[in-house]
Write a protein that holds these residues in place. Structure first.
Motif, mmCIF file in Angstrom:
data_model
loop_
_atom_site.group_PDB
_atom_site.id
_atom_site.type_symbol
_atom_site.label_atom_id
_atom_site.label_comp_id
_atom_site.label_asym_id
_atom_site.label_seq_id
_atom_site.Cartn_x
_atom_site.Cartn_y
_atom_site.Cartn_z
ATOM 1 N N VAL A 12 2.497 71.433 -4.522
ATOM 2 C CA VAL A 12 3.356 70.257 -4.478
ATOM 3 C C VAL A 12 2.551 69.068 -4.987
ATOM 4 O O VAL A 12 1.404 68.858 -4.582
ATOM 5 C CB VAL A 12 3.861 69.976 -3.049
ATOM 6 C CG1 VAL A 12 4.687 68.699 -3.012
ATOM 7 C CG2 VAL A 12 4.664 71.155 -2.533
ATOM 8 N N GLY A 13 3.168 68.318 -5.876
ATOM 9 C CA GLY A 13 2.506 67.148 -6.418
ATOM 10 C C GLY A 13 3.484 66.000 -6.586
ATOM 11 O O GLY A 13 4.691 66.142 -6.353
ATOM 12 N N VAL A 14 2.937 64.870 -6.978
ATOM 13 C CA VAL A 14 3.743 63.678 -7.242
ATOM 14 C C VAL A 14 3.445 63.189 -8.646
ATOM 15 O O VAL A 14 2.374 63.423 -9.199
ATOM 16 C CB VAL A 14 3.468 62.559 -6.219
ATOM 17 C CG1 VAL A 14 3.890 62.968 -4.818
ATOM 18 C CG2 VAL A 14 2.012 62.134 -6.246
ATOM 19 N N SER A 15 4.416 62.510 -9.207
ATOM 20 C CA SER A 15 4.298 61.903 -10.518
ATOM 21 C C SER A 15 5.057 60.586 -10.424
ATOM 22 O O SER A 15 6.075 60.511 -9.733
ATOM 23 C CB SER A 15 4.921 62.846 -11.552
ATOM 24 O OG SER A 15 4.765 62.363 -12.854
ATOM 25 N N VAL A 16 4.562 59.529 -11.091
ATOM 26 C CA VAL A 16 5.160 58.215 -10.892
ATOM 27 C C VAL A 16 5.407 57.520 -12.228
ATOM 28 O O VAL A 16 4.467 57.245 -12.982
ATOM 29 C CB VAL A 16 4.275 57.317 -10.001
ATOM 30 C CG1 VAL A 16 5.005 56.024 -9.646
ATOM 31 C CG2 VAL A 16 3.839 58.053 -8.739
ATOM 32 N N GLY A 17 6.683 57.247 -12.492
ATOM 33 C CA GLY A 17 7.076 56.453 -13.646
ATOM 34 C C GLY A 17 7.009 54.988 -13.264
ATOM 35 O O GLY A 17 7.905 54.476 -12.591
ATOM 36 N N VAL A 18 5.916 54.328 -13.652
ATOM 37 C CA VAL A 18 5.680 52.926 -13.280
ATOM 38 C C VAL A 18 6.121 52.034 -14.435
ATOM 39 O O VAL A 18 5.690 52.225 -15.576
ATOM 40 C CB VAL A 18 4.183 52.678 -12.973
ATOM 41 C CG1 VAL A 18 3.943 51.220 -12.603
ATOM 42 C CG2 VAL A 18 3.693 53.612 -11.867
ATOM 43 N N TRP A 19 6.936 51.054 -14.101
ATOM 44 C CA TRP A 19 7.483 50.134 -15.101
ATOM 45 C C TRP A 19 6.985 48.722 -14.865
ATOM 46 O O TRP A 19 6.878 48.273 -13.726
ATOM 47 C CB TRP A 19 9.010 50.172 -15.056
ATOM 48 C CG TRP A 19 9.518 51.468 -15.572
ATOM 49 C CD1 TRP A 19 9.673 52.637 -14.870
ATOM 50 C CD2 TRP A 19 9.880 51.758 -16.908
ATOM 51 N NE1 TRP A 19 10.113 53.621 -15.715
ATOM 52 C CE2 TRP A 19 10.252 53.115 -16.968
ATOM 53 C CE3 TRP A 19 9.936 51.002 -18.082
ATOM 54 C CZ2 TRP A 19 10.672 53.734 -18.143
ATOM 55 C CZ3 TRP A 19 10.351 51.612 -19.248
ATOM 56 C CH2 TRP A 19 10.710 52.963 -19.272
ATOM 57 N N ARG A 20 6.666 48.053 -15.957
ATOM 58 C CA ARG A 20 6.297 46.635 -15.951
ATOM 59 C C ARG A 20 7.196 45.986 -17.000
ATOM 60 O O ARG A 20 6.975 46.144 -18.211
ATOM 61 C CB ARG A 20 4.830 46.452 -16.325
ATOM 62 C CG ARG A 20 4.369 44.999 -16.316
ATOM 63 C CD ARG A 20 2.979 44.839 -16.855
ATOM 64 N NE ARG A 20 2.986 45.119 -18.305
ATOM 65 C CZ ARG A 20 1.900 45.191 -19.065
ATOM 66 N NH1 ARG A 20 0.703 45.038 -18.519
ATOM 67 N NH2 ARG A 20 1.982 45.440 -20.351
ATOM 68 N N GLY A 21 8.226 45.319 -16.525
ATOM 69 C CA GLY A 21 9.216 44.807 -17.475
ATOM 70 C C GLY A 21 9.860 45.986 -18.187
ATOM 71 O O GLY A 21 10.297 46.933 -17.565
ATOM 72 N N GLY A 22 9.853 45.975 -19.499
ATOM 73 C CA GLY A 22 10.445 47.062 -20.266
ATOM 74 C C GLY A 22 9.459 48.091 -20.744
ATOM 75 O O GLY A 22 9.771 48.899 -21.624
ATOM 76 N N GLU A 23 8.232 48.104 -20.189
ATOM 77 C CA GLU A 23 7.205 49.057 -20.610
ATOM 78 C C GLU A 23 6.899 50.047 -19.493
ATOM 79 O O GLU A 23 6.933 49.700 -18.317
ATOM 80 C CB GLU A 23 5.925 48.318 -20.988
ATOM 81 C CG GLU A 23 6.083 47.371 -22.163
ATOM 82 C CD GLU A 23 4.793 46.623 -22.473
ATOM 83 O OE1 GLU A 23 4.461 46.528 -23.656
ATOM 84 O OE2 GLU A 23 4.137 46.156 -21.521
ATOM 85 N N VAL A 24 6.577 51.274 -19.894
ATOM 86 C CA VAL A 24 6.263 52.328 -18.937
ATOM 87 C C VAL A 24 4.762 52.637 -18.993
ATOM 88 O O VAL A 24 4.147 52.601 -20.065
ATOM 89 C CB VAL A 24 7.103 53.603 -19.209
ATOM 90 C CG1 VAL A 24 6.760 54.247 -20.549
ATOM 91 C CG2 VAL A 24 6.972 54.603 -18.070
ATOM 92 N N LEU A 25 4.196 52.936 -17.837
ATOM 93 C CA LEU A 25 2.774 53.260 -17.729
ATOM 94 C C LEU A 25 2.539 54.725 -18.078
ATOM 95 O O LEU A 25 3.159 55.614 -17.487
ATOM 96 C CB LEU A 25 2.279 52.983 -16.304
ATOM 97 C CG LEU A 25 0.824 53.332 -16.002
ATOM 98 C CD1 LEU A 25 -0.133 52.487 -16.834
ATOM 99 C CD2 LEU A 25 0.547 53.151 -14.515
ATOM 100 N N LEU A 26 1.645 54.957 -19.026
ATOM 101 C CA LEU A 26 1.240 56.315 -19.379
ATOM 102 C C LEU A 26 -0.266 56.454 -19.209
ATOM 103 O O LEU A 26 -1.014 55.498 -19.430
ATOM 104 C CB LEU A 26 1.600 56.637 -20.836
ATOM 105 C CG LEU A 26 3.070 56.623 -21.214
ATOM 106 C CD1 LEU A 26 3.232 56.979 -22.684
ATOM 107 C CD2 LEU A 26 3.870 57.574 -20.338
ATOM 108 N N VAL A 27 -0.688 57.650 -18.810
ATOM 109 C CA VAL A 27 -2.116 57.961 -18.737
ATOM 110 C C VAL A 27 -2.387 59.172 -19.617
ATOM 111 O O VAL A 27 -1.560 60.086 -19.720
ATOM 112 C CB VAL A 27 -2.593 58.225 -17.289
ATOM 113 C CG1 VAL A 27 -2.453 56.981 -16.434
ATOM 114 C CG2 VAL A 27 -1.875 59.387 -16.654
ATOM 115 N N GLU A 28 -3.550 59.155 -20.254
ATOM 116 C CA GLU A 28 -3.972 60.307 -21.036
ATOM 117 C C GLU A 28 -4.758 61.220 -20.107
ATOM 118 O O GLU A 28 -5.774 60.815 -19.540
ATOM 119 C CB GLU A 28 -4.825 59.871 -22.226
ATOM 120 C CG GLU A 28 -5.196 61.034 -23.125
ATOM 121 C CD GLU A 28 -6.027 60.620 -24.319
ATOM 122 O OE1 GLU A 28 -6.214 61.458 -25.218
ATOM 123 O OE2 GLU A 28 -6.509 59.456 -24.358
#
Length: 145
Positions: A12-28
């Motif tokens: 079991v894991g979690v994933s988070v779509g984080v938004w700042r205004g109209g931009e989404v946070l991505l990690v490599e």
């Protein structure tokens, strides 16, 4: 005594779509199985930890950001099979939507090679994990909703 195969259970894991205004946070991602691909921050649920706490912890560990969760979480199941058809990984991910502060700037840490906010119209420039585009749309609807 049970066989090792019968002891296997989905992680079991979690994933988070984080938004700042109209931009989404991505990690490599740096580690297996998605090294080199861009995704939401996330990771495994720890023993005794709530899903919400895990979501906040993973985002903070990977980017240094504090977030505010939004909406009802989504579910994403990932089953990875080898060339012989046998399952070698099985994850059940609880996908959260969240907001970051307007001035929030991520700093890659933990298992992230890089972290940045990306406008959705630039997503084609990134190698994304499977189904991420769908969850980008779905989490955006939750934070705007």
């Amino acid at each position: 005594m049970p066989s090792p195969a019968s002891l296997r259970q989905p992680r079991v894991g979690v994933s988070v779509g984080v938004w700042r205004g109209g931009e989404v946070l991505l990690v490599e991602r740096s580690g297996d199985p998605s090294g080199g691909l861009w995704s939401f921050p996330g990771g495994h649920l720890e023993w005794g930890e709530t899903l919400e706490d895990a979501a906040r912890r993973e985002v903070f560990e990977e980017t240094g950001l504090r977030i505010t969760l939004a909406g009802v979480p989504l579910v994403h199941e990932v089953i990875l099979s080898g060339g012989d058809g046998s399952t070698f990984r099985h994850y059940v991910l609880i996908v959260f939507a969240a907001k970051a502060a307007a001035n929030a700037e991520p700093v890659a840490a933990s298992d992230a090679l890089a972290a940045r906010f990306v406008p959705p119209e630039q997503l084609a420039e990134f190698s994304l994990t499977p189904k991420l585009a769908e969850f980008i749309d779905r989490t955006r609807a939750l934070v705007e909703g």
